[in-house]
Enzyme design. Structure first.
Site, PDB file in Angstrom:
ATOM      1  N   GLU A   1      38.118 -55.189  -5.411  1.00 52.77           N
ATOM      2  CA  GLU A   1      39.229 -54.137  -5.181  1.00 52.77           C
ATOM      3  C   GLU A   1      38.691 -53.026  -3.961  1.00 52.77           C
ATOM      4  OE1 GLU A   1      42.217 -51.419  -7.536  1.00 52.77           O
ATOM      5  OE2 GLU A   1      42.084 -53.456  -8.261  1.00 52.77           O
TER       6      GLU A   1
ATOM      7  N   TYR B   1      36.157 -48.972 -18.011  1.00 56.41           N
ATOM      8  CA  TYR B   1      37.230 -48.907 -17.229  1.00 56.41           C
ATOM      9  C   TYR B   1      38.160 -47.864 -17.669  1.00 56.41           C
ATOM     10  CZ  TYR B   1      41.288 -50.825 -14.591  1.00 56.41           C
ATOM     11  OH  TYR B   1      42.266 -51.051 -13.701  1.00 56.41           O
TER      12      TYR B   1
END
Length: 753
Positions: A9, A326
């Site tokens: 990403e 995360y």
């Protein structure tokens, strides 16, 4: 030799993956279009959302003009476009690599969640690739976690329902947001400057803020009085002093000053008796682990951080430092297979002296208390935010924001495995001349989980803020039936207070629970699935409301502007303003992810909702006219001063006036009517005006003054010493962190919503 293309990403993630994968990697491609290539793998990245849904104009020339007859706009097939020039350059890199003959396999390594799935799906579709795809699912950026994830690559089909939910969210936001915004803007052109931005997430969030603002404006303070006394137990030992507050039954408030004065007169110089002394034990459970919303709320409360600032720091701790897992998670639990990592993780954080004692306690447990920590059923995409099991955490390299967020997460992680904290609560009643004074005592007996925050039984627990009941205090040894002399007694006038405005933290919690204020964190946890937005988008929604001028910041408080209030007033209960509605939508998206609902059925309902919304807004707003304010006579020529699109002046179509004007725009803020009236009346503001932005994008407040230049023109200037000296404005708070490339997904989602 065939190679595998890995699409991350963002660049930092791509570099982390290449560091762990076998073989040597080198940079390839021209400057600004580089990627990493090894013997078996090629690694590139998306830099956030490279591709997005096309604007209505892309579907036909007729949509360049905003007309009610063209609504609702519902594309049969959504078109994708590259976002901007920077994205176009990176998209060309990805497309070129996907087209290489030696690339026979693709790994989607975007963030593990709905938005990461959407980023990949859109760029893959736009590139027109047909090559087979596998999914890399990562919740931690440590080397061990990366190796483990590559060893367990998932077929793309396994994540099909997640992609369906991601596409549905994106398309639904487009359909509802575009059509509602166009319909409202068309019908309110004469009342508002610019577009009237509406969306399924931003509008109910604005409604929550607007309702609170209306409550504050409608609030009328009422005076009341309280009576406080300072006592000393007698006869011995001396020095046993404590405070008490008068109560009539359960009520400390006194309606009239005369009544309060009479109580003071009756008690002065008297000796009373301790007529009641009761002790009780209170046990406090350790807090749940953090998910993103609770972390943002805590950082807002403790440090005054904006939600976006907390997210940016947590994201850096995850990506760059590999110190936290995360962050964009909505779960406050970990899974059973992670239990073996708890003690090793405690050992890593325990290398720091400030965490050593709490970490050693956790490591020394024969049996870990897992009931409030482990719950596989409440972990979907991602588990709670915890420290990683990395070789080390480079705390010395953290900036101040990162260090604070890291400290919150580490202490919360360690506290979760500690026992309950135990308090002794004491309630004392002292009766003087028939008047009862109540006293609250609080003592920390067993620190339990609070030890992870440095609290011990030897230290006095922080006293609660004084309220109507009186403050908590550390009490001397007292006995029921003892005499207590009144050392001092006085009464104080107070006023009832309006509800507090929302801060980032309190608004995030309210969004999480779909507009229902719930103090108990376990109840909030049970309700979070029906909240407004997602953990990844809520911070961006707040910034979106600031961007479109619906709200302003006043220190930590979020203040709704006149424009924001008027938008909610005019919508008058439309379903778009309902937190429950958008909560239901989020719930359905979650069901699509789980395979319990279908994308087709959901989108069909969205189209019906858009059609009914356009019809209702057309009918409801058709003849609405918000009258421009009249501010009285011009101080120069005496003509009526009127509000117009860009300012307040005595100008008119048929009368040029004398040239007096107060322009609305000032340092990123639109000056409201109330400020203009004050400037016209007194030439300056008595209190600082909030909501200004410096060139660096930081918020500040300042007084204003109306001044006339040498050429006769009127200007609104800052009436502050620093402005007269030519200095920069004092910044009340840090600027919102500019979203990193990885935050583009949330920002894009918020804009559509």
């Amino acid at each position: 030799m065939p190679k595998t293309l890995i699409i991350a990403e963002k660049p930092s993630v791509g570099e982390n993956l290449a560091r762990v994968l076998p073989g040597a990697f080198k940079k390839a491609g021209p400057k600004g279009e580089q990627y990493l290539e090894g013997d078996d793998y090629v690694v590139t990245w998306a830099v956030g959302h490279l591709v997005q849904l096309a604007d209505p104009e892309e579907y036909g020339e007729q949509y360049k003009k905003w007309r009610m007859a063209d609504l609702p706009i519902v594309p049969k097939q959504f078109k994708l476009v590259v976002r901007d020039d920077r994205s176009k350059k990176q998209m060309n890199v990805v497309k070129r690599l996907l087209g290489r003959d030696d690339i026979d396999h693709v790994v989607n390594a975007c963030d593990a969640g709905r938005e990461g799935e959407l980023i990949f799906a859109y760029l893959y579709e736009k590139a027109g690739s047909k090559k087979p795809v596998q999914r890399l699912w990562l919740s931690s950026m440590t080397d061990a976690a990366i190796r483990s994830a590559f060893a367990a690559l998932r077929p793309r089909a396994e994540l099909a329902s997640l992609e369906d939910a991601a596409r549905s969210r994106s398309e639904a936001d487009w359909i509802v947001g575009m059509n509602a915004t166009r319909a409202a803007t068309i019908r309110l052109r004469s009342s508002f400057d610019g577009a009237v931005s509406l969306g399924r997430v931003q509008t109910p969030t604005l409604a929550i803020l607007a309702r609170r603002e209306e409550e504050i404006r409608a609030f009328v303070p009422e005076p009341y009085w309280v009576v406080d006394a300072a006592f000393e137990a007698v006869p011995s030992p001396s020095g046993r002093r404590y405070d008490g507050r008068f109560h009539a039954g359960a009520k400390p408030r006194i309606a009239k000053a005369e009544e309060a004065a009479a109580i003071v007169a009756a008690c002065e110089g008297q000796t009373g008796e301790i007529t009641k002394l009761a002790k009780s034990e209170q046990r406090q459970k350790p807090p749940l682990l953090y998910h993103l919303t609770s972390l943002q709320a805590d950082a807002s409360s403790r440090f005054g951080f904006r939600a976006q600032r907390t997210l940016a720091a947590a994201q850096r701790l995850y990506e760059e430092h590999k110190a936290l897992t995360y962050p964009r998670t909505n779960s406050r639990y970990i899974t059973g297979d992670m239990v073996a990592e708890i003690k090793p993780t405690a050992a890593i954080v325990g290398q720091r002296p400030e965490y050593k004692a709490a970490a050693e306690y956790v490591r020394g447990l024969d049996l870990l208390p897992l009931g409030r920590v482990v719950n596989d059923a409440k972990v979907t995409d991602h588990h709670a935010i915890i420290p990683t099991k990395a070789e080390r955490h480079p705390v010395d390299k953290f900036d101040d924001d990162e260090r604070r967020i890291y400290d919150l997460v580490v202490r919360r992680f360690l506290a979760a495995f500690h026992p309950e904290a135990v308090f002794e609560n004491t309630r004392v009643e002292t009766t003087v001349a028939g008047h009862v004074f109540r006293t609250r005592g609080r003592l920390l007996l067993v620190p339990g989980w609070r030890a992870a925050y440095g609290e011990t039984a030897d230290l006095e627990d922080a006293a609660a803020a004084d309220d109507d009941e009186g403050r908590d205090q550390r009490l001397p040894k007292l006995e029921q039936g003892e005499a207590a002399s009144v050392r001092e007694v006085k009464f104080e006038r107070k006023e009832t207070k309006p509800p507090q405005r929302y801060s980032d933290g309190s608004l995030l919690i309210t969004m999480e629970t779909a507009g229902k204020l719930v103090d108990d964190e376990e109840l909030r946890e049970a309700m979070h699935e029906s909240g407004i937005g997602t953990p990844a988008t809520r911070a961006a929604i707040i910034e979106r409301l600031l961007q479109v001028g619906y709200i302003e910041r006043d220190g930590r408080a979020l203040v709704v502007t006149e424009k924001g209030l008027n938008v909610i007033r005019l919508l008058a209960g439309h379903p778009l303003t309902s937190p429950e509605l958008t909560g239901d939508w989020e719930n359905r998206l979650a069901k699509i992810e789980a395979g319990a609902d279908s994308r087709k059925a959901f989108m069909g309902d969205i189209v019906k909702f858009a059609e009914s919304t356009v019809g209702e807004l057309d009918a409801k707003l058709k003849d609405v006219r918000i009258p421009r304010a009249k501010l009285g006579p011009c101080p120069i020529c005496g003509r009526e001063i009127n509000e117009n699109r860009k300012g307040y002046s005595c100008w008119g179509r048929d009368d040029p006036g004398c040239g007096f004007v107060i322009w609305k725009g000032k340092a990123g803020k639109q000056l409201p009517v109330a400020i203009a009236r004050e400037l016209i009346k007194t030439s300056r503001t008595a209190k600082p005006v909030t909501g200004f932005k410096s060139r660096a994008g930081k918020s500040f407040r300042a007084r204003l003054a109306l001044m006339q230049t040498e050429d006769g023109k009127w200007r609104t200037e800052f009436d502050e010493p620093w402005a007269r000296d030519g200095a920069k404005p004092p910044e009340a708070e840090e600027a919102t962190a500019v979203p990193a490339d990885g935050d583009a997904a949330a920002a894009s989602a918020a804009q559509a919503a």
